[in-house]
Design a protein around this motif. Structure first.
Motif, PDB file in Angstrom:
ATOM      1  N   ALA A 149       0.832  -1.201   0.000  1.00 36.42           N
ATOM      2  CA  ALA A 149       0.000   0.000   0.000  1.00 36.42           C
ATOM      3  C   ALA A 149       0.870   1.257   0.000  1.00 36.42           C
ATOM      4  CB  ALA A 149      -0.937  -0.003   1.198  1.00 36.42           C
ATOM      5  N   HIS A 152       1.945   2.979  -3.102  1.00 40.61           N
ATOM      6  CA  HIS A 152       0.971   3.784  -3.833  1.00 40.61           C
ATOM      7  C   HIS A 152       0.685   5.115  -3.154  1.00 40.61           C
ATOM      8  CE1 HIS A 152       0.452  -0.383  -5.177  1.00 40.61           C
ATOM      9  NE2 HIS A 152      -0.010   0.104  -6.296  1.00 40.61           N
ATOM     10  N   LEU A 161      -5.044   3.722  -1.129  1.00 42.55           N
ATOM     11  CA  LEU A 161      -4.305   3.018  -0.082  1.00 42.55           C
ATOM     12  C   LEU A 161      -5.114   1.856   0.481  1.00 42.55           C
ATOM     13  CD1 LEU A 161      -2.649   5.969   1.891  1.00 42.55           C
ATOM     14  CD2 LEU A 161      -1.633   4.497   0.140  1.00 42.55           C
ATOM     15  N   THR A 164      -5.245  -0.906  -2.299  1.00 44.42           N
ATOM     16  CA  THR A 164      -3.965  -1.595  -2.495  1.00 44.42           C
ATOM     17  C   THR A 164      -3.570  -2.409  -1.264  1.00 44.42           C
ATOM     18  OG1 THR A 164      -2.818   0.472  -1.894  1.00 44.42           O
ATOM     19  CG2 THR A 164      -3.078  -0.017  -4.243  1.00 44.42           C
ATOM     20  N   PHE A 165      -4.013  -1.973  -0.084  1.00 46.25           N
ATOM     21  CA  PHE A 165      -3.785  -2.785   1.115  1.00 46.25           C
ATOM     22  C   PHE A 165      -4.568  -4.086   1.023  1.00 46.25           C
ATOM     23  CE2 PHE A 165      -5.352  -4.108   5.322  1.00 46.25           C
ATOM     24  CZ  PHE A 165      -4.142  -4.466   5.908  1.00 46.25           C
TER      25      PHE A 165
END
Length: 208
Positions: A149, A152, A161, A164-165
């Motif tokens: 994360a 990004h 975030l 992407t996490f």
């Protein structure tokens, strides 16, 4: 290069300091150079230090992978379609319907020049280098998702975030189960391409 202290420092520089620095305002060319040098370093360490060989494993469980990935994809596709429909209906499938040539080109570039290098760095390299430093497997996978994360942060978007996490968690679990850069890259590309397709690409830096 194999001591724990060296690995901790290496991890700090590659996965925290450099990604955070990309949020600062300095020459894009310097950022690009840092990214390229970092990737070259990662490949060097994997090949020369870790002794890894890039090859397609012969015992991959494709049937199980396809089934599990398809189910996850359907869930993601449903949720994201509803989200775009509610928040920005005009963006829904916009590039696919209005700029098909650009759409195909971006999917190709994203898959081979973005997804695969990311998975080499954040799964293959990260797992091979640092797994021995964290004994708790679940904690290790969580850390992997967090640093993914952080990569990004440059988009300066909380939703990015979060996404992407969550993606990092999915990809780390896939890599743990399969130990395959190829399979996790396919999964990553599928979800990323879908976000672009459904109309969420702009927040992730996709053109169009």
């Amino acid at each position: 290069m194999k001591t724990a202290i060296y690995k901790y420092i290496e991890c700090l520089i590659i996965f925290i300091l450099i990604p955070v620095s990309f949020t600062w305002n300095y020459l894009p060319l310097v950022k690009f150079a840092l990214g390229v040098l970092g990737f070259v370093y990662v490949i060097f360490v994997l090949l020369k230090v870790e002794g890894l060989k890039f090859k397609i494993a012969q015992n991959l469980n494709w049937k199980r992978f396809i089934k599990q990935t398809f189910i996850k994809f359907l869930i993601i596709a449903f949720i994201t379609t509803i989200f775009v429909w509610i928040t920005n209906k005009n963006a829904l499938f916009y590039v696919l319907l209005n700029k098909p040539k650009l759409y195909v080109f971006i999917l190709f570039v994203y898959t081979f020049l973005s997804v695969y290098p990311q998975e080499v760095i954040y799964r293959t390299f990260f797992f091979n280098r640092y797994k021995s430093l964290v004994k708790n497997t679940q904690l290790f996978l969580l850390v992997n998702a967090v640093v993914f994360a952080l990569a990004h942060l440059l988009f300066k978007n909380i939703l990015v975030l979060v996404l992407t996490f969550l993606g990092g968690l999915l990809f780390s679990y896939t890599y743990k189960k399969t130990n395959s850069t190829l399979l996790v890259s396919i999964e990553h590309a599928l979800y990323g391409c879908w976000l672009f397709t459904v109309g969420m690409g702009s927040m992730l830096g996709f053109p169009g």
